[in-house]
Write a protein that holds these residues in place. Structure first.
Motif, PDB file in Angstrom:
ATOM      1  N   ALA A  32      16.192   1.251  58.830  1.00  0.00           N
ATOM      2  CA  ALA A  32      14.909   1.940  58.965  1.00  0.00           C
ATOM      3  C   ALA A  32      13.785   0.943  59.224  1.00  0.00           C
ATOM      4  N   ALA A  33      13.819  -0.190  58.549  1.00  0.00           N
ATOM      5  CA  ALA A  33      12.773  -1.198  58.749  1.00  0.00           C
ATOM      6  C   ALA A  33      12.849  -1.792  60.150  1.00  0.00           C
ATOM      7  N   LEU A  34      14.050  -2.064  60.634  1.00  0.00           N
ATOM      8  CA  LEU A  34      14.195  -2.627  61.979  1.00  0.00           C
ATOM      9  C   LEU A  34      13.717  -1.631  63.032  1.00  0.00           C
ATOM     10  N   ALA A  35      14.023  -0.352  62.839  1.00  0.00           N
ATOM     11  CA  ALA A  35      13.534   0.666  63.779  1.00  0.00           C
ATOM     12  C   ALA A  35      12.017   0.761  63.731  1.00  0.00           C
ATOM     13  N   ASP A  36      11.473   0.676  62.535  1.00  0.00           N
ATOM     14  CA  ASP A  36      10.011   0.736  62.389  1.00  0.00           C
ATOM     15  C   ASP A  36       9.355  -0.447  63.090  1.00  0.00           C
ATOM     16  N   ALA A  37      10.030  -1.589  63.062  1.00  0.00           N
ATOM     17  CA  ALA A  37       9.487  -2.797  63.693  1.00  0.00           C
ATOM     18  C   ALA A  37       9.749  -2.828  65.187  1.00  0.00           C
ATOM     19  N   GLY A  38      10.621  -1.968  65.661  1.00  0.00           N
ATOM     20  CA  GLY A  38      10.993  -2.027  67.071  1.00  0.00           C
ATOM     21  C   GLY A  38      11.777  -3.293  67.392  1.00  0.00           C
ATOM     22  N   LEU A  39      12.552  -3.766  66.429  1.00  0.00           N
ATOM     23  CA  LEU A  39      13.259  -5.040  66.571  1.00  0.00           C
ATOM     24  C   LEU A  39      14.759  -4.789  66.473  1.00  0.00           C
ATOM     25  N   ASP A  40      15.512  -5.506  67.297  1.00  0.00           N
ATOM     26  CA  ASP A  40      16.957  -5.417  67.246  1.00  0.00           C
ATOM     27  C   ASP A  40      17.464  -6.319  66.122  1.00  0.00           C
ATOM     28  N   TRP A  41      18.500  -5.890  65.398  1.00  0.00           N
ATOM     29  CA  TRP A  41      19.067  -6.693  64.325  1.00  0.00           C
ATOM     30  C   TRP A  41      19.515  -8.059  64.853  1.00  0.00           C
ATOM     31  N   ARG A  42      19.968  -8.116  66.071  1.00  0.00           N
ATOM     32  CA  ARG A  42      20.450  -9.372  66.621  1.00  0.00           C
ATOM     33  C   ARG A  42      19.328 -10.374  66.861  1.00  0.00           C
ATOM     34  N   ASP A  43      18.085  -9.903  66.856  1.00  0.00           N
ATOM     35  CA  ASP A  43      16.952 -10.803  67.059  1.00  0.00           C
ATOM     36  C   ASP A  43      16.371 -11.321  65.757  1.00  0.00           C
ATOM     37  N   VAL A  44      16.947 -10.938  64.626  1.00  0.00           N
ATOM     38  CA  VAL A  44      16.425 -11.390  63.332  1.00  0.00           C
ATOM     39  C   VAL A  44      16.982 -12.769  63.018  1.00  0.00           C
ATOM     40  N   GLY A  45      16.111 -13.693  62.609  1.00  0.00           N
ATOM     41  CA  GLY A  45      16.526 -15.066  62.382  1.00  0.00           C
ATOM     42  C   GLY A  45      16.968 -15.368  60.956  1.00  0.00           C
ATOM     43  N   LEU A  46      16.534 -14.540  59.990  1.00  0.00           N
ATOM     44  CA  LEU A  46      16.839 -14.814  58.577  1.00  0.00           C
ATOM     45  C   LEU A  46      16.970 -13.483  57.866  1.00  0.00           C
ATOM     46  N   VAL A  47      17.958 -13.365  57.003  1.00  0.00           N
ATOM     47  CA  VAL A  47      18.040 -12.195  56.126  1.00  0.00           C
ATOM     48  C   VAL A  47      18.029 -12.696  54.687  1.00  0.00           C
ATOM     49  N   VAL A  48      17.111 -12.160  53.894  1.00  0.00           N
ATOM     50  CA  VAL A  48      17.013 -12.508  52.476  1.00  0.00           C
ATOM     51  C   VAL A  48      17.366 -11.266  51.682  1.00  0.00           C
ATOM     52  N   GLY A  49      18.348 -11.387  50.797  1.00  0.00           N
ATOM     53  CA  GLY A  49      18.803 -10.242  50.019  1.00  0.00           C
ATOM     54  C   GLY A  49      18.460 -10.391  48.556  1.00  0.00           C
ATOM     55  N   ALA A  50      18.123  -9.279  47.921  1.00  0.00           N
ATOM     56  CA  ALA A  50      17.826  -9.258  46.492  1.00  0.00           C
ATOM     57  C   ALA A  50      18.588  -8.115  45.850  1.00  0.00           C
ATOM     58  N   ASP A  51      19.255  -8.428  44.733  1.00  0.00           N
ATOM     59  CA  ASP A  51      19.988  -7.394  44.001  1.00  0.00           C
ATOM     60  C   ASP A  51      19.997  -7.813  42.549  1.00  0.00           C
ATOM     61  N   THR A  52      19.795  -6.881  41.637  1.00  0.00           N
ATOM     62  CA  THR A  52      19.617  -7.271  40.252  1.00  0.00           C
ATOM     63  C   THR A  52      20.820  -7.009  39.371  1.00  0.00           C
TER      64      THR A  52
END
Lengths: 324, 160
Positions: A32-52
């Motif tokens: 949903a965030a990538l669609a909102d940004a109009g950005l393809d997942w393949r163009d993302v340079g960094l993914v930061v994950g958080a889980d508790t």
């Protein structure tokens, strides 16, 4: 050098008690965030994950878990675990990467699959861990700590349980307005007061519910955001236009009000006011020359609801009325 | 867990007495055992045995000595547990839950706050912030084989 980063898009999975693996919520929020940004997942340079989720591998190496679930594409991966502060720390990590020039875009994903009831430590004996000891020796749950602080505020500052109830009433009203919230029913102060005590003086409706869900944010540097905005406006975006990308094509696409433009001067006198031609014209005194007056107001784009533009209203009035 | 409470398992090998401290005149009274840095005097409870955690202290690693904490303090705050806490809390899951009161006690000399349960039967209506309390032994849970001991903070008799 600016220390700002741009938020290109946001997304969220509805909050509730779904009983699924936390990556399901994170992937839904990320897409949903990538669609909102109009950005393809393949163009993302960094993914930061958080889980508790605690214990075992803390946070299930959340960054890698989300990168795998979305599909390995070579992006840098980072994972954070800071209990309830994991989301904030994940944003901080992504921002630092962008400001350091290591990546142009970052996807930040936080998701939780919460247990029923009190948060509890993972199994096993850890007598050297104060966070294990407080359960073992005292039975001090998380609400107990907030109960201690609430009682202290009552003694020092005169807070009352009615003051605490107003927080829940406010939160419930916000939840009622959010289709993704878990609790969507407005609550009255009387209902809070009637709920059972959990950790005196806090009642059940004073205490946060533990929920499943996820949220994601796409961040980028300001230069990348400016270029992305220009690409979206001219229609030559690198990625296929998303349903939200059309909303970016609003007149100015600004996200903060700049200095107002100079009002244009009219080339011809204003049109006739529409009086019937048979009505006598009143002669305008010579000392009251006509002049144009522009009134500029900020208006939010009615399509995307995020970007702002100047809107000018042109009127003419005599110089005396215009104050000149 | 073995005989006695958790403190005996972690401290008994070194002290043999766990929480029990031999005071002046040979009296034995219950004291909580923390550690104090010999360099800066910072006190830690639960005990810190490796290195002083005071950022301003440049003491050597391991320069911490065992020290009994004050047996009296003032109520900083209190609350209760109306629902059964999750594991690893020691209790009998088959018996109905009886709420207890949790007290945060401020120790003046050590300038620290120590948590503890109030004496059984105490309710939140019996306590007030600022009330003086003292340390007494308590029992967390007991079955046919083991006794899990703890400490309680009842109000000082006749005190306020």
């Amino acid at each position: 050098m600016s220390r700002d980063v741009a938020v290109l898009g946001v997304g969220m999975h509805p909050w509730g008690k779904w009983g699924r693996h936390f990556t399901r919520y994170g992937v839904a929020a990320a897409r949903a965030a990538l669609a909102d940004a109009g950005l393809d997942w393949r163009d993302v340079g960094l993914v930061v994950g958080a889980d508790t989720v605690r214990g075992g591998y803390p946070g299930h190496v959340a960054g890698a878990a989300f990168a795998q679930a979305l599909g390995w594409q070579g992006a840098r991966v980072a994972g954070v675990y800071a209990a309830c502060a994991s989301g904030a720390q994940a944003l901080d990590t992504a921002r630092a990467h962008i400001l350091a020039g290591l990546v142009d875009t970052a996807l930040v994903v936080g998701a939780d699959a919460a247990p029923k009831g009190f948060f509890a430590p993972a199994g096993g004996d850890r007598p050297d861990d104060p966070d294990w000891l407080r359960f073992r020796v005292l039975g001090a749950t998380n609400p107990a700590y907030f109960g201690l602080y609430a009682r202290r505020r009552m003694a020092l500052h005169g807070d009352t349980p009615e003051d605490f109830a107003r927080v829940k009433v406010k939160n419930a009203a916000a939840g009622a307005a959010n289709p993704l919230a878990r609790l969507r029913t407005p609550v009255t102060a009387a209902e809070v007061a009637a709920s059972p005590v959990v950790a005196d003086p806090l009642r059940l409706l004073d205490v946060c519910a533990t929920s499943d869900g996820g949220a994601a944010v796409v961040l980028s540097g300001l230069d990348f955001a400016g270029a992305a905005r220009r690409r979206t406006r001219c229609g030559s975006a690198r990625s296929p236009p998303s349903p939200r990308s059309t909303r970016a094509r609003c007149p100015t696409s600004r996200t903060s009000p700049p200095t107002p433009p100079s009002p244009p001067r009219p080339r011809s006198p204003p049109p006739d006011s529409g009086r019937p031609s048979s009505a006598p014209r009143t002669r305008r005194p010579a000392s009251a020359p006509r002049t144009w007056t522009w009134t500029w107001t900020w208006r939010r784009c009615t399509t995307c609801r995020r970007r702002w533009s100047w809107t000018g209203t042109r009127t003419w009035a005599c110089a005396r009325r215009a104050g000149r | 867990m073995g005989r006695g409470g958790w403190r005996r398992d972690t401290v008994a090998e070194t002290r043999g007495g766990g929480l029990v401290h031999a005071g002046p005149g040979g009296q034995r009274r219950l004291r909580l055992l923390g550690t104090r840095c010999r360099g800066c005097g910072a006190v830690f409870f639960p005990r810190e045995d490796h290195a002083c955690r005071n950022p301003a202290c440049d003491g050597a690693e391991g320069d911490l000595e065992e020290v009994p904490l004050s047996p009296r303090g003032r109520v900083w705050s209190y609350t209760d547990a109306r629902y059964r806490p999750p594991a690893p809390y020691v209790c009998d899951p088959s018996r109905p839950w009886e709420p207890y009161v949790l007290v945060a006690v401020e120790l003046t000399a050590e300038r620290m706050i120590v948590l503890g349960q109030a004496a059984p039967g105490t309710g939140v209506a019996d306590l007030a912030v600022g009330m003086e309390v003292e340390l007494v032994p308590g029992v967390l849970h007991e079955d046919a084989e083991h006794t899990w001991t703890t400490w309680n903070w009842p109000p000082v008799a006749g005190g306020r």
